[in-house]
Write an enzyme that holds these catalytic residues in place. Structure first.
Site, PDB file in Angstrom:
ATOM      1  N   CYS A  95     -17.546  60.788 -91.148  1.00  0.00           N
ATOM      2  CA  CYS A  95     -18.024  62.012 -90.501  1.00  0.00           C
ATOM      3  C   CYS A  95     -17.315  62.176 -89.160  1.00  0.00           C
ATOM      4  O   CYS A  95     -17.361  61.278 -88.315  1.00  0.00           O
ATOM      5  CB  CYS A  95     -19.538  61.924 -90.309  1.00  0.00           C
ATOM      6  N   GLU A  96     -16.667  63.306 -88.963  1.00  0.00           N
ATOM      7  CA  GLU A  96     -15.902  63.505 -87.737  1.00  0.00           C
ATOM      8  C   GLU A  96     -16.792  63.735 -86.516  1.00  0.00           C
ATOM      9  O   GLU A  96     -16.313  63.679 -85.387  1.00  0.00           O
ATOM     10  CB  GLU A  96     -14.931  64.679 -87.892  1.00  0.00           C
ATOM     11  N   HIS A  97     -18.092  63.975 -86.720  1.00  0.00           N
ATOM     12  CA  HIS A  97     -18.990  64.221 -85.596  1.00  0.00           C
ATOM     13  C   HIS A  97     -19.515  62.934 -84.959  1.00  0.00           C
ATOM     14  O   HIS A  97     -19.728  62.887 -83.745  1.00  0.00           O
ATOM     15  CB  HIS A  97     -20.181  65.079 -86.050  1.00  0.00           C
ATOM     16  N   HIS A  98     -19.751  61.887 -85.777  1.00  0.00           N
ATOM     17  CA  HIS A  98     -20.293  60.630 -85.258  1.00  0.00           C
ATOM     18  C   HIS A  98     -19.433  59.419 -85.598  1.00  0.00           C
ATOM     19  O   HIS A  98     -19.724  58.315 -85.165  1.00  0.00           O
ATOM     20  CB  HIS A  98     -21.703  60.391 -85.811  1.00  0.00           C
ATOM     21  N   CYS A 166     -24.871  59.167 -90.698  1.00  0.00           N
ATOM     22  CA  CYS A 166     -25.227  59.762 -89.409  1.00  0.00           C
ATOM     23  C   CYS A 166     -26.581  60.464 -89.486  1.00  0.00           C
ATOM     24  O   CYS A 166     -27.193  60.759 -88.448  1.00  0.00           O
ATOM     25  CB  CYS A 166     -24.154  60.748 -88.954  1.00  0.00           C
TER      26      CYS A 166
END
Length: 232
Positions: A95-98, A166
């Site tokens: 996941c590129e967010h976390h 995440c």
């Protein structure tokens, strides 16, 4: 006859249609990992500081390095005009967010035109597109784009189902929650019968009824609204 499609590079080098993710600087990444561990209060353990930054970077490098492969295609001599679906293909991405993993399975299907593709290449394409920082909504579209670019089939269907750590290990901590996304193209999107058959095969591995053979020219069904999208 085995061949590559016109205008296609023999080995996937990341130029069509999706560039391969490249780890730019391993040494800089290890230095940054070391600094992060110190900032998080884990810098007092000599063993941790000696080896963990290297292990962290190597783990992400493995996540972000897809295997090159040749998208082997064959002439569709027999005129096969029904769905080809490979389902329960395992994948993992970040996941590129976390920067936490999401892990799941993919179902990839298509209706052949002039060519068919080696079945293992469907799984290879999933792994190739997943080997980079991702969001699931983009990943499912990139897999469909890859198949459309490299095979030009009459219809495409891709469904992903994944657990996002995440969401399950932090924040709301919804253990067991899974997310589905889909990308439908061509006849799989425009024909309600084919769409239903693909979704049944993708989600359950069995057809809802008789196989929907594709006629030479088929327009949209009356129930063609709502194709594609995400299910949460």
């Amino acid at each position: 006859m085995e061949q590559t499609l016109p205008g296609h590079t023999e080995v996937i080098d990341g130029k069509k249609p999706l560039p391969a993710h490249r780890v730019q600087d391993v040494q800089a990444a290890e230095k940054a990992a070391r600094e992060m561990l110190v900032a998080l209060g884990a810098g007092d353990d000599e063993e941790v500081m000696r080896n963990t930054p290297r292990r962290m970077v190597q783990a992400y490098k493995e996540f972000f390095t897809p295997q090159p492969f040749q998208p082997t295609v064959f002439d569709n001599h027999d005129g096969y005009d029904e769905l080809v679906v490979a389902y329960a293909i395992p994948f993992r991405s970040i996941c590129e967010h976390h920067f936490l993993p999401f892990i799941g399975t993919a179902s990839v299907g298509y209706i052949p035109g002039a060519h068919i593709i080696g079945l293992s290449k469907l799984a290879r394409a999933v792994e190739y597109c997943a080997s980079r920082p991702q969001v699931q909504e983009r990943l499912v579209v990139q897999i469909a784009d890859w198949l459309e670019e490299n095979l030009q089939p009459r219809g495409i269907g891709v469904v992903l189902e994944a657990e996002h750590t995440c969401m399950t290990l932090r924040g709301v901590r919804s253990r067991g929650a899974r997310t589905r996304t889909s990308a439908l193209r061509g006849l799989v999107r425009s024909s309600g019968k084919l769409r239903a058959e693909f979704m049944a095969l993708a989600l359950h591995g069995s057809s809802p009824g008789a196989v929907a053979s594709v006629p030479p020219c088929e327009g949209p069904d009356s129930d063609d609204d709502g194709a594609g999208g995400a299910e949460h």
